[in-house]
Structures are given as C-alpha cells and as structure tokens.
Design a protein around this motif. Structure first.
Motif, PDB file in Angstrom:
ATOM      1  N   MET A   1      67.825  43.891  29.228  1.00 23.39           N
ATOM      2  CA  MET A   1      69.139  44.944  29.004  1.00 23.39           C
ATOM      3  C   MET A   1      69.783  45.121  30.500  1.00 23.39           C
ATOM      4  SD  MET A   1      68.526  49.021  27.933  1.00 23.39           S
ATOM      5  CE  MET A   1      69.846  49.624  26.991  1.00 23.39           C
ATOM      6  N   THR A   2      71.060  45.060  30.517  1.00 24.36           N
ATOM      7  CA  THR A   2      71.775  45.020  31.502  1.00 24.36           C
ATOM      8  C   THR A   2      72.337  46.559  31.966  1.00 24.36           C
ATOM      9  OG1 THR A   2      72.698  42.791  31.329  1.00 24.36           O
ATOM     10  CG2 THR A   2      73.929  43.973  32.832  1.00 24.36           C
ATOM     11  N   ILE A   3      72.244  46.914  33.212  1.00 20.86           N
ATOM     12  CA  ILE A   3      72.833  48.107  33.471  1.00 20.86           C
ATOM     13  C   ILE A   3      74.237  48.135  33.856  1.00 20.86           C
ATOM     14  CG2 ILE A   3      72.479  50.194  34.926  1.00 20.86           C
ATOM     15  CD1 ILE A   3      69.530  49.664  34.924  1.00 20.86           C
ATOM     16  N   LYS A   4      75.105  48.862  33.306  1.00 22.98           N
ATOM     17  CA  LYS A   4      76.652  48.502  33.546  1.00 22.98           C
ATOM     18  C   LYS A   4      76.899  49.471  34.784  1.00 22.98           C
ATOM     19  CE  LYS A   4      81.046  48.785  31.558  1.00 22.98           C
ATOM     20  NZ  LYS A   4      81.844  49.482  30.430  1.00 22.98           N
ATOM     21  N   GLN A   5      77.452  49.069  35.872  1.00 24.96           N
ATOM     22  CA  GLN A   5      77.935  49.427  36.931  1.00 24.96           C
ATOM     23  C   GLN A   5      79.125  50.504  36.700  1.00 24.96           C
ATOM     24  OE1 GLN A   5      76.370  49.484  39.762  1.00 24.96           O
ATOM     25  NE2 GLN A   5      74.884  48.302  39.173  1.00 24.96           N
ATOM     26  N   PRO A   6      79.085  51.397  37.293  1.00 19.99           N
ATOM     27  CA  PRO A   6      80.397  52.486  37.252  1.00 19.99           C
ATOM     28  C   PRO A   6      81.623  51.827  37.759  1.00 19.99           C
ATOM     29  CG  PRO A   6      78.677  53.345  38.840  1.00 19.99           C
ATOM     30  CD  PRO A   6      78.153  52.156  38.284  1.00 19.99           C
ATOM     31  N   SER A   7      82.665  51.881  37.128  1.00 19.08           N
ATOM     32  CA  SER A   7      83.826  51.521  37.594  1.00 19.08           C
ATOM     33  C   SER A   7      84.407  52.423  38.673  1.00 19.08           C
ATOM     34  CB  SER A   7      84.902  51.646  36.453  1.00 19.08           C
ATOM     35  OG  SER A   7      84.698  50.538  35.375  1.00 19.08           O
ATOM     36  N   ILE A   8      84.964  51.757  39.655  1.00 23.11           N
ATOM     37  CA  ILE A   8      85.562  52.491  40.776  1.00 23.11           C
ATOM     38  C   ILE A   8      87.002  52.375  40.596  1.00 23.11           C
ATOM     39  CG2 ILE A   8      85.775  52.414  43.254  1.00 23.11           C
ATOM     40  CD1 ILE A   8      83.047  51.178  43.652  1.00 23.11           C
ATOM     41  N   ILE A   9      87.777  53.609  40.886  1.00 17.04           N
ATOM     42  CA  ILE A   9      89.129  53.543  40.546  1.00 17.04           C
ATOM     43  C   ILE A   9      89.717  53.772  42.002  1.00 17.04           C
ATOM     44  CG2 ILE A   9      90.936  55.144  39.688  1.00 17.04           C
ATOM     45  CD1 ILE A   9      89.033  55.920  37.467  1.00 17.04           C
ATOM     46  N   THR A  10      90.783  52.787  42.097  1.00 18.24           N
ATOM     47  CA  THR A  10      91.271  52.794  43.418  1.00 18.24           C
ATOM     48  C   THR A  10      92.242  54.024  43.603  1.00 18.24           C
ATOM     49  OG1 THR A  10      93.068  51.455  42.790  1.00 18.24           O
ATOM     50  CG2 THR A  10      91.158  50.348  43.685  1.00 18.24           C
ATOM     51  N   PRO A  11      92.553  54.521  44.757  1.00 24.87           N
ATOM     52  CA  PRO A  11      93.587  55.660  44.894  1.00 24.87           C
ATOM     53  C   PRO A  11      94.982  55.247  44.153  1.00 24.87           C
ATOM     54  CG  PRO A  11      92.696  55.200  46.922  1.00 24.87           C
ATOM     55  CD  PRO A  11      92.220  54.094  46.263  1.00 24.87           C
ATOM     56  N   GLU A  12      95.284  53.998  43.988  1.00 28.52           N
ATOM     57  CA  GLU A  12      96.745  53.488  43.485  1.00 28.52           C
ATOM     58  C   GLU A  12      96.475  53.601  41.893  1.00 28.52           C
ATOM     59  OE1 GLU A  12      99.388  49.513  42.849  1.00 28.52           O
ATOM     60  OE2 GLU A  12      98.108  49.588  44.621  1.00 28.52           O
ATOM     61  N   LYS A  15      96.783  57.202  41.093  1.00 29.17           N
ATOM     62  CA  LYS A  15      97.885  57.542  40.911  1.00 29.17           C
ATOM     63  C   LYS A  15      98.787  57.375  40.027  1.00 29.17           C
ATOM     64  CE  LYS A  15     102.313  57.545  43.813  1.00 29.17           C
ATOM     65  NZ  LYS A  15     103.104  57.406  42.695  1.00 29.17           N
ATOM     66  N   ASN A  16      98.551  56.025  39.531  1.00 28.92           N
ATOM     67  CA  ASN A  16      99.277  55.459  38.210  1.00 28.92           C
ATOM     68  C   ASN A  16      98.683  56.236  37.075  1.00 28.92           C
ATOM     69  OD1 ASN A  16     100.648  53.585  39.749  1.00 28.92           O
ATOM     70  ND2 ASN A  16      99.136  51.910  39.330  1.00 28.92           N
ATOM     71  N   ILE A  17      97.615  56.555  37.030  1.00 27.41           N
ATOM     72  CA  ILE A  17      97.079  57.492  35.763  1.00 27.41           C
ATOM     73  C   ILE A  17      97.653  58.625  35.872  1.00 27.41           C
ATOM     74  CG2 ILE A  17      95.110  58.569  34.798  1.00 27.41           C
ATOM     75  CD1 ILE A  17      93.318  56.108  35.723  1.00 27.41           C
ATOM     76  N   LYS A  18      97.897  59.372  36.962  1.00 22.08           N
ATOM     77  CA  LYS A  18      98.439  60.762  37.079  1.00 22.08           C
ATOM     78  C   LYS A  18      99.874  60.693  36.800  1.00 22.08           C
ATOM     79  CE  LYS A  18      95.279  62.979  40.277  1.00 22.08           C
ATOM     80  NZ  LYS A  18      94.894  63.588  41.606  1.00 22.08           N
ATOM     81  N   ASP A  19     100.600  59.521  37.224  1.00 24.80           N
ATOM     82  CA  ASP A  19     101.980  59.500  36.898  1.00 24.80           C
ATOM     83  C   ASP A  19     102.234  59.314  35.331  1.00 24.80           C
ATOM     84  OD1 ASP A  19     102.596  59.739  39.607  1.00 24.80           O
ATOM     85  OD2 ASP A  19     102.780  57.580  40.052  1.00 24.80           O
ATOM     86  N   LEU A  20     101.399  58.530  34.689  1.00 26.59           N
ATOM     87  CA  LEU A  20     101.330  58.398  33.232  1.00 26.59           C
ATOM     88  C   LEU A  20     101.009  59.462  32.501  1.00 26.59           C
ATOM     89  CD1 LEU A  20     101.761  56.374  31.053  1.00 26.59           C
ATOM     90  CD2 LEU A  20      99.299  55.855  30.823  1.00 26.59           C
ATOM     91  N   GLN A  21     100.072  60.406  33.047  1.00 28.06           N
ATOM     92  CA  GLN A  21      99.932  61.688  32.575  1.00 28.06           C
ATOM     93  C   GLN A  21     100.966  62.456  32.478  1.00 28.06           C
ATOM     94  OE1 GLN A  21      96.142  62.592  34.126  1.00 28.06           O
ATOM     95  NE2 GLN A  21      95.035  62.246  32.448  1.00 28.06           N
TER      96      GLN A  21
END
Length: 64
Positions: A1-12, A15-21
């Motif tokens: 069983m493989t342990i999934k590493q958490p995704s790291i969100i870059t500041p950019e 920002k893109n997610i916040k702009d889209l929201q």
C-alpha cells in the motif's frame, strides 16, 4: 500500500484559486441581482397590464 504525499500548493496556484473563487462569487452575485431585477420588472409589467385593463374598461363604458 502506497502512502500518498500531500500536495503542496504554490503561492501562485493559491492566488489563481482565490482569483477564480472571487470571479465565481462576482458572477453568482450578478445572477442574483439579475433575477431580483427580473422579478421587479415582472411585478411592474403586471401592474401596468392591470392599469391598461382598467383604462380599456373606462373606454368601453364611455363608448356605450
């Protein structure tokens, strides 16, 4: 069983997610305002139709 590493969100990406929201919120607000305006216009239309009907009754009464 493989342990999934958490995704790291870059500041950019963040920002893109916040702009889209923000854009989605703006469009949603505009749709709400448009719907409210539509309801008010329908109410005005109904009142004007009633006024027209009353005027037509007066006109018919005068014509007789």
């Amino acid at each position: 069983m493989t342990i999934k590493q958490p995704s790291i969100i870059t500041p950019e990406e963040l920002k893109n997610i916040k702009d889209l929201q923000s854009e989605i919120n703006n469009v949603t607000f505009q749709l709400g305002q448009l719907h409210f305006s539509k309801i008010k216009l329908e109410e005005q239309e109904n009142l004007i139709k009633i006024q027209l009907s009353e005027l037509e009754k007066k006109e018919a009464k005068i014509a007789n």
